[in-house]
Design an enzyme around this catalytic site. Structure first.
Site, PDB file in Angstrom:
ATOM      1  CE  LYS A 174      -3.565   1.978   2.925  1.00 21.68           C
ATOM      2  NZ  LYS A 174      -4.397   1.739   4.097  1.00 21.68           N
TER       3      LYS A 174
ATOM      4  CD  GLU B 192       9.912  -5.767   6.881  1.00 20.57           C
ATOM      5  OE1 GLU B 192       9.553  -4.683   6.354  1.00 20.57           O
ATOM      6  OE2 GLU B 192       9.748  -6.022   8.081  1.00 20.57           O
TER       7      GLU B 192
ATOM      8  N   GLY C 116      -4.656  -2.596   5.653  1.00 20.16           N
ATOM      9  CA  GLY C 116      -3.893  -3.742   5.145  1.00 20.16           C
ATOM     10  C   GLY C 116      -4.522  -5.082   5.491  1.00 20.16           C
ATOM     11  NE  ARG C 117      -5.837  -4.560  11.751  1.00 24.29           N
ATOM     12  CZ  ARG C 117      -5.293  -3.344  11.733  1.00 24.29           C
ATOM     13  NH1 ARG C 117      -4.263  -3.095  10.950  1.00 24.29           N
ATOM     14  NH2 ARG C 117      -5.758  -2.377  12.491  1.00 24.29           N
TER      15      ARG C 117
ATOM     16  CD  GLU D 168      -1.255  -5.321  11.915  1.00 24.11           C
ATOM     17  OE1 GLU D 168      -0.409  -6.221  11.815  1.00 24.11           O
ATOM     18  OE2 GLU D 168      -1.638  -4.646  10.948  1.00 24.11           O
TER      19      GLU D 168
ATOM     20  CG  HIS E 207      -1.159 -36.284  17.294  1.00 26.72           C
ATOM     21  ND1 HIS E 207      -1.142 -37.580  17.751  1.00 26.72           N
ATOM     22  CD2 HIS E 207      -2.271 -36.150  16.544  1.00 26.72           C
ATOM     23  CE1 HIS E 207      -2.202 -38.214  17.258  1.00 26.72           C
ATOM     24  NE2 HIS E 207      -2.898 -37.359  16.518  1.00 26.72           N
TER      25      HIS E 207
ATOM     26  CE  LYS F 272       4.937  -1.146   7.750  1.00 25.43           C
ATOM     27  NZ  LYS F 272       3.973  -0.751   6.753  1.00 25.43           N
TER      28      LYS F 272
HETATM   29  C1  G6Q Z   1      -2.118  -4.187   8.259  1.00 21.60           C
HETATM   30  C2  G6Q Z   1      -0.894  -3.480   8.569  1.00 21.60           C
HETATM   31  C3  G6Q Z   1       0.356  -4.123   8.050  1.00 21.60           C
HETATM   32  C4  G6Q Z   1       0.645  -3.798   6.586  1.00 21.60           C
HETATM   33  C5  G6Q Z   1       2.065  -4.200   6.258  1.00 21.60           C
HETATM   34  C6  G6Q Z   1       2.438  -3.944   4.832  1.00 21.60           C
HETATM   35  O1  G6Q Z   1      -3.218  -3.809   8.566  1.00 21.60           O
HETATM   36  O2  G6Q Z   1      -1.003  -2.169   8.233  1.00 21.60           O
HETATM   37  O3  G6Q Z   1       0.377  -5.509   8.244  1.00 21.60           O
HETATM   38  O4  G6Q Z   1      -0.259  -4.435   5.755  1.00 21.60           O
HETATM   39  O5  G6Q Z   1       2.936  -3.541   7.122  1.00 21.60           O
HETATM   40  O6  G6Q Z   1       2.311  -2.595   4.514  1.00 21.60           O
HETATM   41  P1  G6Q Z   1       2.390  -2.117   3.021  1.00 21.60           P
HETATM   42  O7  G6Q Z   1       1.255  -2.726   2.277  1.00 21.60           O
HETATM   43  O8  G6Q Z   1       2.301  -0.620   3.072  1.00 21.60           O
HETATM   44  O9  G6Q Z   1       3.697  -2.599   2.486  1.00 21.60           O
END
Ligand code: G6Q
Length: 560
Positions: free
Chosen positions: A216, A222, A277-278, A363, A394, A526
Site C-alpha cells: 500500500k 522488507e 492492510g489486514r 493487530e 498431537h 517499521k
Molecule cells: C495491516 C498493517 C500491516 C501492513 C504491512 C504492509 O493492517 O497495516 O500488516 O499491511 O505492514 O504494509 P504495506 O502494504 O504498506 O507494504
C-alpha cells in the site's frame, strides 16, 4: 458511581455501567457452573444456542453461558452502542480517527453496488473500475494472452508483500487450491530473509514469471528489499529494462514510488487509504487470488463477504454470529480472565487461517489506549493462535485439556472435503470429522475420577497405584468452544467466514472502546529497524543504545 445509559459518556468507563456490574455479579454464580450440568439440565440447550446462516452452523452451546448470560451480554452490547457504530462503519464515517480514515473494506465487496460516500463522493465507481482491471489482467494471464518477454505464457506468479499485503492472499490461495489454475503456481514472498525470495526464485523461470509487488505504501522495507532483488534477478536474466513491463505489476496507493521503481503506469492497481492492510484481501491486494482461482471465483469470495455483511447488519443480536462471537469472547477475556484464544480448522487447506486471523485480531484489538485517548481500564484483544486439526491434537491439545490456562477455542470445519482419495476406503474425512467432534465434546465434559477408575481397574490391580494415577488421567472439562461447520470450503463460504470474523473483531473493539483500524505498533517496527541498520552497515562497535542492544550489534558485527 454506577453509570446508566444516560450519564454514561466515556466508553472506557464501560466497566462502571450497570450492565457490566450485573455481568460481574452473574459471573460469581457462573464461575463454578459446569457445562455438563447445563447440558443435562436442558435438553434444548443446542436449540437455544446455535445460529444457522445459510449452510453455516454456528454452535455456541459449549460455552459457559446461560440464557441470563446472553441477556446481560446483549444489554452490554446495546450500552456500547454497537448498532450505531455498525451504521457508522457501513456509511463510511471516519471511525479510524487516529489516521482520519474510514474503514471501508465492506465497500470492496458491496455487491449491491449501493452508493457508499467518503468525503461526499461515492466510492463504488472506483471499486468497480479496479475490479474491471483485476478481471482483465486475471483473464489475460490465465488465458495465456498475456505473454512474457520471450512470448511464453505466465506459469508462476510471485506476490511480494508482507503483513496485510501477504497474509490474506496467501491464506485464500492455500484454502482454495482446488479451485486454482493447474497451469499457474502462486508463490508468496514476505520475509526479508533472503531465504524466502531465493527459494521461490529457484523454482521460477524469468520468462514465465509475473511479479506482483503488493505494498500500500510502497515504502515497506522488507517488501521493497525483496522487490529490488527480484527486479535485479529478472534484469540479470532478461537483460532489457523494457521487459519489466511484461513481468512486474504493482498494487499500491503510492503511484509515484511505483513508477520510480520502474513499473509501467498501466500495470498499477490502486487501493485507497480507507482500505486497511489486514482488511485488504477483497481489494486489488487480492490480484494473486483472482489470477489463481479466476475472476468468477474471486467474485464469489466477495459475494460471501457481502452476505456476511448483510447478516451482521440485519440480524438481531441473539441471532447475529459476529455479535454473539464477540460477546462470548468479552465474557471470557474480561470476566473469566482467559487471555488466549485458539482457532482450530479441521481442514488442511485452512492451515493458514490461524495466522491470518492472528493478524486480523491482534493487530486490530491489541491496544491499550481508548478512543477517549486514555488508558483502557480492562483487558482488550486476546492472544490468538492455532493450527490445523488433527496435527494440534498431537502437540498442544494437552494444554487445552489439562493445562492451568483455559483457552476458548473455535473449531472450524467444512462437512465435505474438496479432496478425496480414490473411493476413500480408509475414511480420511470421517476420521477427521470424528476427531473434531470428539475434541469439542471431551473438552466440554471432561472425564470424571469414577470413569477413570472404572477404566483402569481391569488393568491396574494395585489400589495405591490406581489412586496415584487417577488424578493424572482425569479431565475437569468445562473448557469452552464454538463449532463452526459449513457444507464445503468454496470461495463463497470462505468469504463469509472471513467477514464474520472481521465483524466479530470490530464488535469487540467497540465494547473495549478502542480504534480497531490503526496499527501504530506496526509503524513503530517499521521505524526502529531503520535506526539499527546503519550501525550494522558501519561494521563498527556502537555505543548508540543500551548495553544489551549495543552488544548484540557488536556481536553481529564481530562475528560476521
Ligand atoms: C495491516 C498493517 C500491516 C501492513 C504491512 C504492509 O493492517 O497495516 O500488516 O499491511 O505492514 O504494509 P504495506 O502494504 O504498506 O507494504
Amino acid at each position: 458511581m454506577v453509570l446508566t445509559k444516560k450519564n454514561y459518556s466515556y466508553m472506557t468507563e464501560i466497566t462502571k455501567t450497570v450492565e457490566w456490574c450485573a455481568l460481574k455479579d452473574h459471573f460469581e454464580k457462573m464461575k463454578s457452573t459446569h457445562m455438563r450440568d447445563l447440558f443435562s439440565d436442558d435438553s434444548k440447550r443446542f436449540e437455544k444456542n446455535h445460529i444457522l446462516f445459510d449452510d453455516l452452523l454456528f454452535d455456541f452451546s459449549k460455552n459457559r453461558i446461560t440464557e441470563e448470560t446472553k441477556k446481560l451480554l446483549i444489554s452490554l452490547a446495546k450500552t456500547a452502542d454497537i448498532e450505531n457504530w455498525r451504521k457508522r462503519l457501513f456509511s463510511g464515517d471516519k471511525i479510524n480517527f487516529t489516521e482520519n480514515r474510514s474503514a471501508l473494506h465492506i465497500a470492496l465487496r458491496n455487491r449491491s453496488n449501493d452508493p457508499i460516500m467518503v468525503d461526499g463522493k461515492d466510492v463504488m465507481p472506483l471499486v468497480n473500475a479496479e475490479l474491471s482491471k483485476i478481471k482483465k489482467l486475471s483473464k489475460d494471464v490465465r488465458s495465456g494472452s498475456w505473454k512474457g518477454y520471450s512470448g511464453e505464457k505466465i506459469t508462476s506468479i510471485v506476490n511480494i508483500g508482507i503483513g496485510g499485503s501477504d497474509l490474506g492472499p496467501s491464506m485464500v490461495c492455500e484454502a482454495l487450491k482446488p479451485f486454482g489454475s493447474k497451469e499457474i503456481t502462486p508463490h508468496f514472498v514476505s520475509n526479508v530473509d533472503a531465504a524466502d525470495l531465493s527459494q521461490v526464485l529457484d523454482v521460477c523461470d524469468p520468462e514465465t514469471t509475473l511479479f506482483i509487488i503488493a505494498s500500500k505504501t510502497f515504502t515497506t522495507q522488507e517488501t521493497m528489499t525483496n522487490a529490488f532483488s527480484a527486479r535485479d534477478w529478472f534484469i540479470n536474466k532478461a537483460k532489457k529494462n523494457e521487459f519489466i513491463k511484461k513481468h512486474f505489476v504493482a498494487i499500491s496507493s503510492n503511484s509515484d514510488a511505483v513508477i520510480e521503481f520502474g513499473i509501467h503506469p498501466e500495470n498499477i492497481f490502486v487501493l485507497w487509504d480507507w482500505v486497511g492492510g489486514r482488511y485488504s484481501l477483497w481489494s486489488s491486494i487480492g490480484l494473486s487470488i483472482a489470477i489463481f482461482i479466476g475472476m468468477k471465483n474471486f467474485e464469489e469470495l466477495l459475494e460471501g463477504g457481502h452476505e456476511a455483511d448483510n447478516h451482521f447488519i440485519a440480524e438481531p443480536m441473539e441471532k447475529n454470529i459476529p455479535i454473539m462471537m464477540a460477546l462470548i469472547g468479552v465474557w471470557y477475556i474480561n470476566f473469566f480472565d482467559f487471555s488466549s484464544y485458539a482457532i482450530l480448522p479441521y481442514d488442511q487447506c485452512l492451515t493458514k487461517l490461524p495466522a491470518y486471523l492472528q493478524q486480523a485480531d491482534m493487530e486490530s484489538n491489541g491496544k491499550f489506549i481508548g478512543r477517549d485517548n486514555k488508558r483502557v481500564c480492562l483487558k482488550t484483544g486476546p492472544i490468538l493462535w492455532g493450527e490445523a486439526g488433527t496435527n494440534g491434537q498431537h502437540a498442544f491439545y494437552q494444554l487445552l485439556h489439562q493445562g492451568t490456562e483455559i483457552v476458548p477455542c473455535d473449531f472450524v470445519m467444512p462437512v465435505n472435503s474438496n479432496y478425496s482419495l480414490e473411493d476413500d476406503k480408509n475414511k480420511h474425512h470421517q476420521i477427521l470429522q470424528a476427531n473434531f467432534i470428539a475434541q469439542t465434546q471431551s473438552l466440554m465434559t471432561g472425564k470424571s475420577v469414577i470413569d477413570v477408575q472404572n477404566e483402569m481397574r481391569d488393568v491396574i490391580k494395585n489400589d495405591q497405584t490406581l489412586r496415584r494415577l487417577v488424578s493424572h488421567r482425569m479431565f475437569e472439562g468445562n473448557r469452552p468452544s464454538n463449532s463452526i461447520l459449513f457444507k464445503s470450503l468454496t470461495p463463497r463460504s470462505l468469504g463469509r467466514l472471513v467477514a464474520l470474523y472481521e465483524h466479530k473483531i470490530f464488535t469487540q473493539g467497540i465494547i473495549w472502546n478502542i480504534n480497531s483500524f490503526d496499527q501504530w505498533g506496526v509503524e513503530y517496527g517499521k521505524q526502529i529497524a531503520k535506526l539499527v541498520l546503519p550501525e550494522l552497515e558501519s561494521k563498527k562497535d556502537t555505543k548508540a543504545f543500551d548495553s544489551s542492544t549495543n552488544n548484540l550489534i557488536n556481536y553481529i558485527n564481530n562475528t560476521a
